[in-house]
Scaffold this active site. Structure first.
Site, short mmCIF file in Angstrom:
data_model
loop_
_atom_site.label_atom_id
_atom_site.label_comp_id
_atom_site.label_asym_id
_atom_site.label_seq_id
_atom_site.Cartn_x
_atom_site.Cartn_y
_atom_site.Cartn_z
N PRO A 66 35.32 34.78 49.77
CA PRO A 66 35.44 33.51 50.48
C PRO A 66 35.39 32.33 49.49
O PRO A 66 34.65 32.38 48.51
CB PRO A 66 34.22 33.48 51.41
CG PRO A 66 33.60 34.82 51.35
CD PRO A 66 34.17 35.57 50.19
N ALA A 98 32.16 29.00 48.78
CA ALA A 98 31.06 29.56 49.57
C ALA A 98 29.89 30.04 48.71
O ALA A 98 28.96 30.65 49.20
CB ALA A 98 31.57 30.72 50.42
N GLY A 99 29.95 29.78 47.40
CA GLY A 99 28.84 30.15 46.53
C GLY A 99 28.92 31.57 46.00
O GLY A 99 27.98 32.07 45.39
N GLY A 125 31.27 32.74 43.82
CA GLY A 125 31.94 32.85 42.52
C GLY A 125 33.44 33.09 42.61
O GLY A 125 34.02 33.68 41.69
N SER A 149 36.06 31.00 42.39
CA SER A 149 36.94 30.36 41.39
C SER A 149 36.83 31.04 40.03
O SER A 149 37.83 31.24 39.35
CB SER A 149 36.71 28.85 41.30
OG SER A 149 35.36 28.58 41.22
N ALA A 150 35.60 31.45 39.66
CA ALA A 150 35.45 32.13 38.37
C ALA A 150 36.15 33.48 38.39
O ALA A 150 36.84 33.85 37.43
CB ALA A 150 33.97 32.31 38.03
N ALA A 151 36.01 34.23 39.49
CA ALA A 151 36.63 35.57 39.55
C ALA A 151 38.15 35.46 39.49
O ALA A 151 38.81 36.25 38.80
CB ALA A 151 36.18 36.29 40.82
N ASP A 175 28.86 32.15 36.37
CA ASP A 175 29.85 32.82 37.23
C ASP A 175 30.88 33.61 36.40
O ASP A 175 31.09 34.80 36.66
CB ASP A 175 30.56 31.81 38.15
CG ASP A 175 29.63 31.27 39.23
OD1 ASP A 175 28.41 31.49 39.14
OD2 ASP A 175 30.13 30.62 40.17
C1 MEV Z 1 27.07 28.17 40.79
O1 MEV Z 1 27.35 29.52 41.12
C2 MEV Z 1 25.66 28.00 40.38
C3 MEV Z 1 25.23 26.61 39.92
O2 MEV Z 1 23.99 26.82 39.25
C4 MEV Z 1 26.23 25.94 38.98
C5 MEV Z 1 26.35 26.62 37.63
O3 MEV Z 1 25.44 27.30 37.20
O4 MEV Z 1 27.40 26.40 36.98
C6 MEV Z 1 24.98 25.68 41.09
#
Ligand code: MEV
Length: 306
Positions: free
Chosen positions: A89, A92-93, A95, A97-99, A140
């Site tokens: 998703p 949504a926290g 990861g 965009s990094a993946a 990430d």
């Molecule tokens: C993002 O997954 C986590 C944060 O700590 C940002 C980061 O570490 O780059 C909010």
């Protein structure tokens, strides 16, 4: 055509504080992003995705350009097309965009026959994150590249964590989209306004991460649950929670989760709940009843991007 795959992640302990150099515990989960690269007649770099937004594709374009420049690759009279598909998703926290960035970097490096070291892949992934928010810790892209569970510290060496007991995490998505950049800036403003208070919170977070790490290694899942709850308290304290996230976090605890917290930047996105063995289905259905848009039973992805 070449293919690469990279996992998303949950932060078990330490988000936000990790940006300031504190340690964090992060796990790769089996929600994945896929990238396919091929040569095309049309000149330049072309990134396609049906699900990932234009805004998130821009950084990918930039890092592929960087990759070609750093390796002196000339495309002459052809171009590269990268097509992205992701189960993670967005915003949504978890990861996403990094993946997506890591999978794209790997697919293109395979296409060009380049052998990149893990740290080169990660540093390109960090560059992609920098286009999205100015101050990424690098957690990430690092977990997406390595997989498994890691103790991560900005600029430091990563350490693999081996749990002695299986851990069952339920992920619940609040359905509220938010920007990591805005949340990281918001915390930055608070920390510059009250530096001495923030320093105290950082110290506490460091202790929580250390205790959580010991709990994972020694199989003390009740203690790990307590550390998640303490971690969540600090995330609320720094202003990255909201009423829907609080509701999901507390419903999870009320129906028997050992601990629950926001995961990632907060402001929306997901929470995680640590379930007693065999109880994740019950917790997941209570979270849906409490208004979660989607729930996932997180299985740890032992293998990183490939
Ligand atoms: C993002 O997954 C986590 C944060 O700590 C940002 C980061 O570490 O780059 C909010």
């Amino acid at each position: 055509m070449t293919e690469a795959v990279a996992p998303g992640k949950i932060i078990i302990c330490g988000e936000h504080f990790v940006v300031y150099g504190e340690p964090a515990i992060v796990a790769a989960v089996d929600l994945k992003a896929y990238a396919y690269a091929s040569f095309v007649d049309e000149l330049g770099i072309h990134i396609y995705s049906s699900r990932v937004s234009e805004v998130s594709l821009r950084p990918i374009h930039e890092v592929i350009k960087l990759l070609l420049e750093s390796r002196n690759v000339r495309l002459d009279n052809r171009g590269i097309a990268v097509s992205i598909n992701s189960e993670i998703p967005i915003s949504a926290g978890l990861g996403s965009s990094a993946a997506v960035a890591i999978a794209s970097i790997l697919a293109v490096s395979k296409l060009l026959g380049l052998k990149l070291k893990k740290r080169e892949v990660i540093s390109l992934g960090v560059r992609a994150e920098e286009f999205i928010h100015g101050r990424p810790s690098g957690i990430d892209p690092t977990i997406s590249t390595y997989g498994g569970i890691l103790l991560f510290k900005r600029g430091g060496r990563v350490r693999r964590i081996k749990p002695t007991k299986p851990m069952e995490f339920v992920i619940a998505d609040s359905g509220i989209k938010r920007s990591t950049g805005i949340m990281v800036r918001k915390v930055g403003e608070l920390s510059s306004k009250y530096p001495e208070v923030f320093l105290g919170l950082r110290y506490t977070m460091r202790k929580i991460v250390r205790r959580a790490m010991k709990a994972i290694v020694e199989g003390e899942i009740e203690i790990l649950g307590d550390m998640l709850n303490l971690n969540h308290g600090l995330l609320s304290a720094i202003g990255v929670s909201n009423s829907k996230l609080e509701r999901l976090v507390y419903v999870a605890r009320e129906v028997g989760a050992l601990g629950s917290k926001i995961t990632g930047a907060g402001g929306g996105g997901c929470i995680i709940a640590l379930a007693k063995p065999g109880e994740s289905d019950r917790i997941a259905s209570s979270l849906i009843d409490a208004g979660a848009e989607a729930v996932y039973k997180a299985r740890i992805a032992e293998v990183g991007a490939m």
